[in-house]
Design a protein around this motif. Structure first.
Motif, PDB file in Angstrom:
ATOM      1  N   TYR A 106     -14.282 -27.893 -33.438  1.00 40.83           N
ATOM      2  CA  TYR A 106     -14.414 -26.966 -34.496  1.00 40.83           C
ATOM      3  C   TYR A 106     -13.450 -26.107 -34.202  1.00 40.83           C
ATOM      4  O   TYR A 106     -14.531 -25.185 -32.980  1.00 40.83           O
ATOM      5  CB  TYR A 106     -15.194 -27.078 -35.472  1.00 40.83           C
ATOM      6  N   SER A 165     -20.810 -33.815 -30.477  1.00 43.23           N
ATOM      7  CA  SER A 165     -20.974 -35.526 -30.362  1.00 43.23           C
ATOM      8  C   SER A 165     -22.179 -36.209 -29.435  1.00 43.23           C
ATOM      9  O   SER A 165     -21.565 -37.079 -29.329  1.00 43.23           O
ATOM     10  CB  SER A 165     -19.686 -35.115 -29.073  1.00 43.23           C
ATOM     11  N   SER A 199     -19.063 -40.735 -37.802  1.00 40.98           N
ATOM     12  CA  SER A 199     -18.588 -40.209 -37.146  1.00 40.98           C
ATOM     13  C   SER A 199     -18.611 -39.012 -37.060  1.00 40.98           C
ATOM     14  O   SER A 199     -18.475 -38.361 -38.426  1.00 40.98           O
ATOM     15  CB  SER A 199     -16.943 -40.679 -37.667  1.00 40.98           C
ATOM     16  N   ARG A 201     -17.914 -35.110 -37.551  1.00 42.37           N
ATOM     17  CA  ARG A 201     -17.264 -34.541 -37.729  1.00 42.37           C
ATOM     18  C   ARG A 201     -17.963 -33.104 -38.716  1.00 42.37           C
ATOM     19  O   ARG A 201     -18.506 -33.135 -38.934  1.00 42.37           O
ATOM     20  CB  ARG A 201     -16.656 -35.148 -38.759  1.00 42.37           C
ATOM     21  N   GLY A 304     -12.257 -39.545 -33.162  1.00 34.56           N
ATOM     22  CA  GLY A 304     -12.880 -38.098 -33.171  1.00 34.56           C
ATOM     23  C   GLY A 304     -12.793 -36.317 -33.514  1.00 34.56           C
ATOM     24  O   GLY A 304     -12.967 -35.666 -34.144  1.00 34.56           O
ATOM     25  N   GLN A 305     -11.049 -36.833 -33.867  1.00 31.83           N
ATOM     26  CA  GLN A 305     -10.679 -35.237 -34.021  1.00 31.83           C
ATOM     27  C   GLN A 305     -10.646 -34.805 -35.950  1.00 31.83           C
ATOM     28  O   GLN A 305     -10.268 -35.776 -36.437  1.00 31.83           O
ATOM     29  CB  GLN A 305      -9.290 -34.671 -33.290  1.00 31.83           C
ATOM     30  N   THR A 306     -10.324 -33.775 -36.258  1.00 31.30           N
ATOM     31  CA  THR A 306     -10.608 -33.526 -37.584  1.00 31.30           C
ATOM     32  C   THR A 306      -9.886 -32.232 -37.726  1.00 31.30           C
ATOM     33  O   THR A 306      -9.624 -31.246 -36.672  1.00 31.30           O
ATOM     34  CB  THR A 306     -11.682 -32.714 -38.173  1.00 31.30           C
ATOM     35  N   HIS A 399      -9.214 -36.643 -41.243  1.00 26.68           N
ATOM     36  CA  HIS A 399     -10.455 -36.826 -39.823  1.00 26.68           C
ATOM     37  C   HIS A 399     -10.175 -38.637 -39.293  1.00 26.68           C
ATOM     38  O   HIS A 399      -9.695 -39.363 -40.072  1.00 26.68           O
ATOM     39  CB  HIS A 399     -11.722 -37.153 -40.066  1.00 26.68           C
TER      40      HIS A 399
END
Length: 494
Positions: A106, A165, A199, A201, A304-306, A399
């Motif tokens: 983030y 994480s 997950s 996030r 795992g990415q937003t 996400h």
């Protein structure tokens, strides 16, 4: 919201442009001499010892020779083209690329002030309207922050928690945010959890203090408190979570009109936005969200990415969006709630969200039909309707669950985002004062210019003309230099 960030981004792009031009100038000098430094070359008529000269392949009449200056010019122009492509990509909003490996984390707001939450209301640090803060949330306990409010404005607080994480999270784990009066009475509360995907996030919850007609609680000026805690500490990882907090105030209208939410609006499911998607890289946080207009957009996303995008939405307009995830090379396995799409309003409050599992085959998820943006929406009993209560930048957040990597690889996976707006823009309420941050609940010409629409540009569109004029700070400056250097190279060749 974000005009200051836009200015910083422009200046950063200009600095990057000048830095790249500096590198180019050095490369230009080297290209002019045929290499990086002095070099001793064998005479053109002498072949290397022990080797037979290959016959020359002619591409021009024998009577013409290619001047050395033209050869150098060709090298220079090729070099300029490559440098311009790199510089332009670096200057575009949200254009930073990432290498293979873990998904980027983030991105907090630049210049966010550090603040510590306390375990008691008596010594809570004050939050100021219009500001953004960074803090941290332990696993156990409740944190307090203070608000000093008047009796003429609605106040909104958003809290985004960013877990690490390392630890595992459960579906019901997340954060809970509330706003309380000086006696501990509740003004509002909200929670955000990780959901079925399990997950980690960024999750965002919001709280508010509203001045409502006939209200009997949280209506007085004075001291209020924001509390933040884990939704279920017993299910939560032990490490602290980073927090990003924002505070905004909305003035009351100069005159009161409707005090009930509109009952009739077009609730039909929106049609899919057609068209070939154009590339647009998402940002990694609210403060760095990539501007978008209506259209189809193409990006890549890792497990795992937003990704964050923002869409300027006027009063009277309805916003809708869908996210499409490409299929994997090996369609074997299943990830629950893997693709998540959410919409947040200008104060970052969540409006709607939807998620869909992933089997390795293409998957699509879309938002529910939402009413046109209107001030009286706040009087609705539905939280979705109440959240589209003001104009401004709405955030589209996508996400991809980290668990997707277990069965389908690290990606990135192709992502198509289709954003639509319908309805006509209308004038908003006549506010009795200024919001903080200023201009938060309006769509300016600058906002429209920063949010491109996919498809061929309209020559008569003033927003696109503004984009063209604004580009002189980065890409146009480099292109102007290229024009001058190209002309000089041609003169030397002649």
């Amino acid at each position: 919201m974000g005009h200051g960030r836009s200015g910083r981004a422009t200046r950063a792009g200009e600095r990057e442009g000048w830095r790249v031009m500096g590198r180019w100038c050095t490369a230009w000098r080297h290209a002019g001499s045929g290499g990086a430094g002095p070099r001793t070359a064998a005479p053109a008529s002498a072949p290397a010892p022990g080797r037979r000269r290959a016959p020359r392949r002619r591409t021009e009449p024998a009577s013409r020779t290619v001047p050395a200056s033209r050869t150098a010019s060709v090298r220079r122009l090729a070099l300029v083209t490559a440098v311009l492509a790199t510089a332009t990509a670096a200057a575009l909003p949200g254009g930073a690329a990432f290498a293979a490996g873990d998904a980027p984390g983030y991105a907090f707001a630049d210049g966010a002030q550090r603040i510590e939450g306390t375990n008691a209301a008596s010594d809570a640090a004050a939050l100021t309207a219009g500001a953004t803060y960074r803090s941290s949330l332990p696993r156990d306990g409740t944190l307090y922050y203070r608000l000093d409010l008047d009796a003429a404005s609605d106040a909104y607080v958003s809290v985004t928690a960013v877990p690490g994480s390392a630890g595992e999270v459960t579906a019901v784990d997340g954060i809970r945010v509330s706003v309380q009066d000086a006696e501990g009475g509740s003004c509002s509360s909200d929670s955000a959890t990780f959901g079925a995907a399990h997950s980690p996030r960024p999750v965002t919850a919001w709280g508010m203090r509203e001045i409502a007609p006939g209200g009997n609680r949280c209506q007085e000026p004075g001291t209020y408190y924001v509390t933040v805690e884990r939704a279920r500490p017993q299910d939560s990882p032990p490490e602290d979570w980073d927090l990003e907090l924002t505070v905004a105030t909305e003035p009351r209208p100069a005159r009161t009109d409707a005090t009930e939410a509109p009952e009739a609006w077009d609730s039909a499911s929106p049609e899919a936005v057609p068209g070939e998607p154009e590339p647009r890289t998402g940002g990694n946080g609210f403060a760095h969200a990539t501007p978008l207009g209506p259209g189809a957009w193409r990006d890549g996303i890792r497990p795992g990415q937003t990704l964050y995008y923002k869409v300027p939405v006027d009063w009277g307009r309805q916003v809708y969006a869908t996210a499409e995830l490409d299929g994997a090379q090996e369609a074997s396995g299943y990830a629950t709630g893997a693709l998540r799409l959410a919409l947040h309003n200008p104060v970052r409050g969540e409006v709607d969200d939807a998620a869909k599992g992933y089997t390795g085959r293409p998957a699509t998820v879309g938002l529910a039909a939402l009413p046109p943006v209107a001030y009286p929406n706040r009087y609705a009993t539905s939280g979705q309707v109440g959240a589209v209560r003001f104009a401004g930048d709405y955030y589209v957040v996508v996400h991809l669950a980290a668990q997707v990597a277990e069965d389908f690889g690290a990606g990135p996976f192709g992502l198509t985002l289709r954003v639509g707006l319908r309805g006509s823009a209308r004038s908003g309420p006549d506010y009795a004062g200024e919001s903080r941050p200023k201009g938060l609940f309006a769509v300016s010409a600058q906002d429209r210019a920063a949010a491109p629409e996919s498809g061929p540009p309209d020559d008569d569109d003033p927003a696109m003309k503004a984009v063209a004029v604004g580009g002189i700070g980065t890409g146009s400056l480099l292109l102007a230099g290229l024009t001058v250097w190209t002309a000089a190279a041609r003169r030397r060749a002649r």
